[in-house]
Design a protein around this motif. Structure first.
Motif, PDB file in Angstrom:
ATOM      1  N   ILE A  89    -117.955  50.306 -73.141  1.00 41.03           N
ATOM      2  CA  ILE A  89    -116.505  50.186 -73.007  1.00 41.03           C
ATOM      3  C   ILE A  89    -115.797  51.043 -74.049  1.00 41.03           C
ATOM      4  N   GLU A  90    -114.666  51.626 -73.648  1.00 41.23           N
ATOM      5  CA  GLU A  90    -113.807  52.419 -74.520  1.00 41.23           C
ATOM      6  C   GLU A  90    -112.375  52.182 -74.043  1.00 41.23           C
ATOM      7  N   PRO A  91    -111.368  52.553 -74.819  1.00 45.39           N
ATOM      8  CA  PRO A  91    -109.986  52.285 -74.401  1.00 45.39           C
ATOM      9  C   PRO A  91    -109.615  52.949 -73.071  1.00 45.39           C
TER      10      PRO A  91
ATOM     11  N   SER B  71    -113.991  48.491 -79.746  1.00 46.18           N
ATOM     12  CA  SER B  71    -113.128  47.341 -80.051  1.00 46.18           C
ATOM     13  C   SER B  71    -111.799  47.460 -79.323  1.00 46.18           C
ATOM     14  N   GLU B  72    -111.225  48.644 -79.335  1.00 51.53           N
ATOM     15  CA  GLU B  72    -109.957  48.863 -78.645  1.00 51.53           C
ATOM     16  C   GLU B  72    -110.146  48.711 -77.139  1.00 51.53           C
ATOM     17  N   GLY B  73    -111.257  49.184 -76.605  1.00 49.75           N
ATOM     18  CA  GLY B  73    -111.553  49.012 -75.184  1.00 49.75           C
ATOM     19  C   GLY B  73    -111.669  47.546 -74.809  1.00 49.75           C
ATOM     20  N   ARG B  74    -112.340  46.757 -75.643  1.00 47.56           N
ATOM     21  CA  ARG B  74    -112.469  45.312 -75.388  1.00 47.56           C
ATOM     22  C   ARG B  74    -111.095  44.633 -75.435  1.00 47.56           C
ATOM     23  N   ARG B  75    -110.264  45.023 -76.393  1.00 48.95           N
ATOM     24  CA  ARG B  75    -108.924  44.435 -76.507  1.00 48.95           C
ATOM     25  C   ARG B  75    -108.103  44.738 -75.253  1.00 48.95           C
TER      26      ARG B  75
ATOM     27  N   TRP C  55    -122.576  60.299 -69.928  1.00 50.89           N
ATOM     28  CA  TRP C  55    -121.164  60.142 -70.276  1.00 50.89           C
ATOM     29  C   TRP C  55    -120.897  60.549 -71.723  1.00 50.89           C
ATOM     30  N   ASN C  56    -121.727  60.102 -72.636  1.00 49.97           N
ATOM     31  CA  ASN C  56    -121.477  60.354 -74.059  1.00 49.97           C
ATOM     32  C   ASN C  56    -121.499  61.828 -74.436  1.00 49.97           C
ATOM     33  N   ILE C  57    -122.195  62.659 -73.668  1.00 48.92           N
ATOM     34  CA  ILE C  57    -122.235  64.088 -73.995  1.00 48.92           C
ATOM     35  C   ILE C  57    -121.445  64.931 -72.993  1.00 48.92           C
TER      36      ILE C  57
ATOM     37  N   PRO D  30    -123.039  53.654 -79.062  1.00 43.28           N
ATOM     38  CA  PRO D  30    -123.117  53.489 -80.506  1.00 43.28           C
ATOM     39  C   PRO D  30    -122.206  54.449 -81.269  1.00 43.28           C
ATOM     40  N   GLN D  31    -121.507  55.350 -80.562  1.00 47.29           N
ATOM     41  CA  GLN D  31    -120.808  56.422 -81.236  1.00 47.29           C
ATOM     42  C   GLN D  31    -119.561  55.989 -81.994  1.00 47.29           C
ATOM     43  N   ASN D  32    -118.762  55.086 -81.454  1.00 45.26           N
ATOM     44  CA  ASN D  32    -117.494  54.791 -82.094  1.00 45.26           C
ATOM     45  C   ASN D  32    -117.115  53.336 -81.856  1.00 45.26           C
ATOM     46  N   THR D  33    -117.393  52.468 -82.822  1.00 42.65           N
ATOM     47  CA  THR D  33    -117.102  51.051 -82.650  1.00 42.65           C
ATOM     48  C   THR D  33    -115.604  50.786 -82.603  1.00 42.65           C
TER      49      THR D  33
END
Length: 173
Positions: free
Chosen positions: A57-59, A160-164, A27-29, A153-156
């Motif tokens: 998780i991501e937004p 964070s936005e995904g968790r929200r 997914w990351n690449i 690990p790429q974009n915290t």
């Protein structure tokens, strides 16, 4: 990696890596992730994918909570999430049942395997488009989700936005 819609049409497939490659790595690449990041950064806040616990998780990629308490909002979210993700498991089952060569290892060069999978995906979508039925009695059983939740690990900030967003959805259930 397969991304499908509610009609069991395959919208993205990435067969460049062996099955031993971790979901989050693929997914990351992937081009699909790059597309969703670009859409998000250009203001799209409505496009969402449901991923299993093998993804971070991501937004735009919502994953289940880890070990929620029974009957909590998080638990209810996971039930709804699992119900929504069921379509991808069914799609993979129909896809592999329709093209039985995909049930085992394809003994070709990786470049040729990618082409075979891509052609099978295109033919699958043509079958779905023309409502060509598939005998579901022949489809393999879906795999179990036993992997732990892997955070990208790429974009915290995206995490964070995904968790929200996930919490916001869970709180409405």
């Amino acid at each position: 990696m397969i991304i499908c819609d509610g009609d069991m049409k395959i919208r993205a497939v990435d067969a460049r890596y062996p099955g031993s490659s971790h979901d989050s790595f693929v997914w990351n690449i992937s081009r699909a992730r790059n597309y969703f990041v670009q859409m998000y950064e250009s203001g799209d806040r409505t496009s969402k994918l449901l991923g299993d616990c093998g993804y971070g998780i991501e937004p735009f990629l919502l994953t289940p909570y880890r070990d929620p308490h029974y009957n909590s909002q998080e638990y209810k979210f996971n039930l709804a999430h699992t119900s929504g993700r069921n379509i991808v498991e069914r799609t993979i089952g129909v896809f592999k049942g329709r093209f039985r060569c995909l049930l085992s290892t394809l003994h070709y060069r990786p470049e040729k395997v990618v082409k075979i999978v891509n052609v099978c995906a295109a033919l699958h979508n043509i079958c779905r488009n023309y409502k060509i039925e598939h005998n579901e009695d022949d489809q393999p059983a879906p795999s179990n989700d036993i992997e732990g939740n892997i955070e990208s690990p790429q974009n915290t900030t995206l995490q964070s936005e995904g968790r929200r967003i996930r919490d916001e959805i869970a709180n409405t259930l």
